[in-house]
Motif scaffolding. Structure first.
Motif, PDB file in Angstrom:
ATOM      1  N   SER A  24      -7.518 -14.021  -7.029  1.00 28.70           N
ATOM      2  CA  SER A  24      -8.633 -14.000  -6.344  1.00 28.70           C
ATOM      3  C   SER A  24      -9.916 -13.714  -6.774  1.00 28.70           C
ATOM      4  CB  SER A  24      -8.271 -13.051  -5.056  1.00 28.70           C
ATOM      5  OG  SER A  24      -8.408 -11.822  -5.483  1.00 28.70           O
ATOM      6  N   LEU A  25      -9.974 -12.834  -7.989  1.00 29.54           N
ATOM      7  CA  LEU A  25     -11.038 -12.316  -8.750  1.00 29.54           C
ATOM      8  C   LEU A  25     -11.904 -13.682  -9.367  1.00 29.54           C
ATOM      9  CD1 LEU A  25     -13.100  -9.934  -9.451  1.00 29.54           C
ATOM     10  CD2 LEU A  25     -11.588  -9.517 -11.171  1.00 29.54           C
ATOM     11  N   ASP A  54     -13.107 -15.988  -7.143  1.00 34.42           N
ATOM     12  CA  ASP A  54     -14.563 -15.851  -6.710  1.00 34.42           C
ATOM     13  C   ASP A  54     -15.569 -15.913  -7.685  1.00 34.42           C
ATOM     14  OD1 ASP A  54     -13.471 -14.898  -4.366  1.00 34.42           O
ATOM     15  OD2 ASP A  54     -13.187 -12.693  -4.811  1.00 34.42           O
ATOM     16  N   SER A  55     -15.320 -15.845  -9.042  1.00 35.32           N
ATOM     17  CA  SER A  55     -16.222 -16.174  -9.920  1.00 35.32           C
ATOM     18  C   SER A  55     -16.369 -17.562 -10.182  1.00 35.32           C
ATOM     19  CB  SER A  55     -15.610 -15.557 -11.378  1.00 35.32           C
ATOM     20  OG  SER A  55     -15.618 -14.245 -11.427  1.00 35.32           O
ATOM     21  N   LYS A  66     -18.016 -20.282  -8.856  1.00 36.72           N
ATOM     22  CA  LYS A  66     -18.713 -20.868  -7.971  1.00 36.72           C
ATOM     23  C   LYS A  66     -19.201 -22.037  -8.070  1.00 36.72           C
ATOM     24  CE  LYS A  66     -20.181 -15.998  -6.981  1.00 36.72           C
ATOM     25  NZ  LYS A  66     -19.564 -16.021  -6.096  1.00 36.72           N
TER      26      LYS A  66
END
Length: 283
Positions: free
Chosen positions: A88-89, A92-93, A95
């Motif tokens: 998930s990290l 999220d990065s 974009k």
């Protein structure tokens, strides 16, 4: 004798039945109609050719995938090919800003040449970044391109370089593929300023491993999505696909997550309905 023959012929003609003269008249009318129809067909064919020519010109205008579509497709391909699930990290990065947006403003409908895409990617600074020809100590080191184009073959690399010709007059692009190119020759070329480089995954990785090709200036990577005559592309041609993901994992993934690098998927990408998404553990 001649006069008598002519008179006889005229007399015979006058005696022709009315029905025969009518048939001849009908034949003449049909012949005229046939010629007229043929003329109309020629006009229609010419009109069709003109329409086809217009269509061909219009077909050179590309409806680009949005940044969101490009990113979604790329993430799916990454997870599928590497049999991993991004955290998930990491997600999220990643974009939309990680992808060059070619669908906004004047870029919505542009011809398919790569030089236009490059200008859009670098904005108002494109000339300085892509066309400068002098090394600048501490800012522009030798062998460090700012735009890297990755394709499935040497032939395709050359085709893409031709599309970039307007940008490489002052500072020639580096050809980074193995066909007809010795690696020593490429190492020599990379001792000069290089703004644009185009090549195949295996040779690009080898030159990076040798520290001949630098990544300090690299801002945009173009991935060629066009298919060859057999229907393969960079991300589907088996061996090349593996070489690309090896290169990407080794040198580009972390930079993309940090926001130091942007991707541009150049060419048509399959829509969601055309791609059957596979789970990471699928073959």
């Amino acid at each position: 004798m001649g006069t008598a023959t002519t008179a006889a012929a005229n007399k015979k003609r006058r005696k022709q039945p009315e029905q025969l003269r009518l048939k001849k008249s009908i034949r003449k009318t049909k012949t005229k109609e046939k010629k007229k129809k043929s003329s109309n067909n020629k006009i229609k064919n010419n009109e069709k050719k003109n329409e086809n020519a217009v269509t061909a010109r219009e077909s050179n205008v590309v409806q680009w995938a949005t940044a969101s579509q490009q990113l979604s497709f790329f993430i799916d391909q990454y997870q599928s090919a590497n049999r991993v699930q991004l955290s998930s990290l990491e997600l999220d990065s990643l974009k939309e800003t990680c992808v060059v947006e070619l669908c906004q403003g004047p870029a919505k409908n542009i011809t398919g040449n790569l030089d236009e895409c490059a200008k859009i990617a670098f904005g108002s600074s494109w000339k300085e970044v892509l066309c400068g020809k002098h090394l600048q100590e501490g800012q522009v080191d030798a062998g460090n391109p700012t735009l890297l184009v990755i394709s499935s073959s040497a032939l395709r690399s050359l085709e893409l370089l031709r599309e970039l010709r307007s940008l490489t007059k002052e500072c020639p692009a580096a050809k980074l593929f193995s066909k007809h190119m010795k690696i020593e020759e490429q190492v020599s070329i990379l001792k000069n300023r290089v703004n644009i480089a185009s090549g195949t995954p295996s040779r690009i990785k080898k030159l990076i491993d040798m520290e001949a090709l630098g990544l300090s200036r690299l801002a945009v990577i173009v991935l060629d999505m066009h298919k060859d005559v057999k229907g393969y592309s960079l991300l589907t041609l088996p061996q090349v696909r593996e070489e690309f993901w090896d290169l990407y994992r080794s040198y580009f993934h972390q930079s993309l997550l940090k926001g130091d690098l942007r991707l541009c998927l150049y060419g048509p990408i399959p829509t969601n309905s055309e791609v059957k998404k596979r789970k990471p553990n699928d073959a």
